[in-house]
Scaffold this motif. Structure first.
Motif, PDB file in Angstrom:
ATOM      1  N   UNK A 158     101.746  10.882  12.589  1.00  0.00           N
ATOM      2  CA  UNK A 158     100.878   9.812  13.081  1.00  0.00           C
ATOM      3  C   UNK A 158     100.394   8.957  11.905  1.00  0.00           C
ATOM      4  N   UNK A 159     100.211   7.689  12.159  1.00  0.00           N
ATOM      5  CA  UNK A 159      99.698   6.800  11.124  1.00  0.00           C
ATOM      6  C   UNK A 159     100.638   6.583   9.963  1.00  0.00           C
ATOM      7  N   UNK A 160     101.940   6.791  10.195  1.00  0.00           N
ATOM      8  CA  UNK A 160     102.906   6.638   9.108  1.00  0.00           C
ATOM      9  C   UNK A 160     102.926   5.202   8.590  1.00  0.00           C
ATOM     10  N   UNK A 161     102.850   4.226   9.480  1.00  0.00           N
ATOM     11  CA  UNK A 161     102.980   2.823   9.078  1.00  0.00           C
ATOM     12  C   UNK A 161     101.884   2.403   8.108  1.00  0.00           C
ATOM     13  N   UNK A 162     100.642   2.803   8.388  1.00  0.00           N
ATOM     14  CA  UNK A 162      99.531   2.417   7.518  1.00  0.00           C
ATOM     15  C   UNK A 162      99.679   3.042   6.138  1.00  0.00           C
ATOM     16  N   UNK A 163      99.950   4.348   6.094  1.00  0.00           N
ATOM     17  CA  UNK A 163     100.129   5.029   4.807  1.00  0.00           C
ATOM     18  C   UNK A 163     101.317   4.450   4.040  1.00  0.00           C
ATOM     19  N   UNK A 164     102.393   4.182   4.754  1.00  0.00           N
ATOM     20  CA  UNK A 164     103.586   3.610   4.119  1.00  0.00           C
ATOM     21  C   UNK A 164     103.275   2.231   3.533  1.00  0.00           C
ATOM     22  N   UNK A 165     102.541   1.421   4.270  1.00  0.00           N
ATOM     23  CA  UNK A 165     102.201   0.076   3.813  1.00  0.00           C
ATOM     24  C   UNK A 165     101.340   0.125   2.547  1.00  0.00           C
ATOM     25  N   UNK A 166     100.315   0.987   2.525  1.00  0.00           N
ATOM     26  CA  UNK A 166      99.415   1.086   1.377  1.00  0.00           C
ATOM     27  C   UNK A 166     100.158   1.573   0.138  1.00  0.00           C
TER      28      UNK A 166
END
Length: 286
Positions: A158-166
């Motif tokens: 879950x929340x892969x996109x946010x962590x990946x973006x940062x």
């Protein structure tokens, strides 16, 4: 960026008076929206009957019976342990996995790179309820239903996109000359990432880790769906039992809520410097 150049950057004092006033008004509004509910909650937790003196009225006398019952009757520390274990393990797995994949996408060229970015970012637009049946079915097929391992598996993805973006954006700020120097010294791709890139990108990685931890700590939907044994519940799932545990004892309910929100607040205070460093592009540019 050198220290001299950093000192020459504009500060709030250098802004035009109109911009400065607007900036401070926005900050005051954000603080008000953030702090008013917390102040209301703390005041209510100190009242013997919050419904008799609602809102921001000061209590006649400070009552801590709710805090005592939270620790003595609900054994809230047990659920703290469940939440810490589930959130901590899922963050560890996801951050290691995402930080390595973000390094590949940020620093290497390969066919389908744009498609990978689009697919990862598209996961931000998929609501959890749309994944209920496939995830629930997968958990049952793996015989993980009503286990903490099931939550760890769900939270890790879950929340892969946010962590990946940062993390990816922070990698982009690191000079490529450091990688080239590591290659000259005989480091492979994994060694370069582990010994050179990972330490430098620590603020960005820690920012992603804290955001993921806060999201996992506060998550209620999956925790209430996957876990049914009371002893395995996480802190957010425990909130749903307060109405039966306390009935109309709102003092106990508000006290428990105050205790539950303390760990994320303390965690943010400890790691806030990483947020500032990551958002300011803390990686040194050559």
């Amino acid at each position: 960026m050198t220290l001299k150049k950093f000192k020459k950057e504009k500060t709030v004092k250098d802004m035009p008076i109109g911009t400065k006033i607007f900036t401070y008004l926005c900050l005051i509004w954000a603080l008000t929206v953030s702090l008013v509910p917390l102040i209301w909650l703390v005041l209510s937790s100190l009242k013997k009957d919050p419904m008799a003196r609602p809102g921001f009225q000061l209590p006649d006398s400070i009552c801590i019976d709710g805090y005592i019952s939270t620790f003595r009757d609900l054994h809230v520390l047990r659920y703290f342990g469940n939440s810490l274990f589930v959130a901590g393990m899922s963050v560890l797995i996801s951050v290691v996995m995402i930080s390595m994949s973000a390094y590949v996408v940020a620093r290497m060229e390969f066919r389908g790179k744009a498609l990978v970015n689009i697919l990862l970012y598209s996961t931000m637009f998929i609501p959890a309820t749309a994944l209920t049946y496939p995830v629930y079915n997968l958990i049952n097929n793996l015989h993980l239903y009503d286990t903490r391992a099931a939550l760890i598996l769900i939270y890790s993805c879950s929340g892969i996109a946010v962590s990946f973006f940062v993390i990816k954006n922070y990698y982009n700020n690191i000079p490529r000359e450091l990688e080239e120097a590591a290659r000259i010294d005989g480091c492979g791709y994994f060694q370069t990432w582990l010994m050179v890139i990972f330490p430098i990108a620590r603020p960005g990685i820690m920012t992603a880790a804290v955001l993921a931890f806060l999201n996992n700590w506060n998550e209620y939907y999956w925790a209430s769906l996957v876990l049914i044994t009371r002893e395995k519940l996480t802190v957010p799932a425990l909130l749903s039992t307060f109405t039966t545990s306390f009935n109309t004892n709102y003092n106990g309910l508000f006290s428990a809520m105050v205790v539950i929100i303390l760990p994320p607040v303390v965690l943010y205070c400890i790691f806030s410097k990483f947020f500032v460093e990551a958002l300011s592009g803390g990686a040194v540019k050559g």
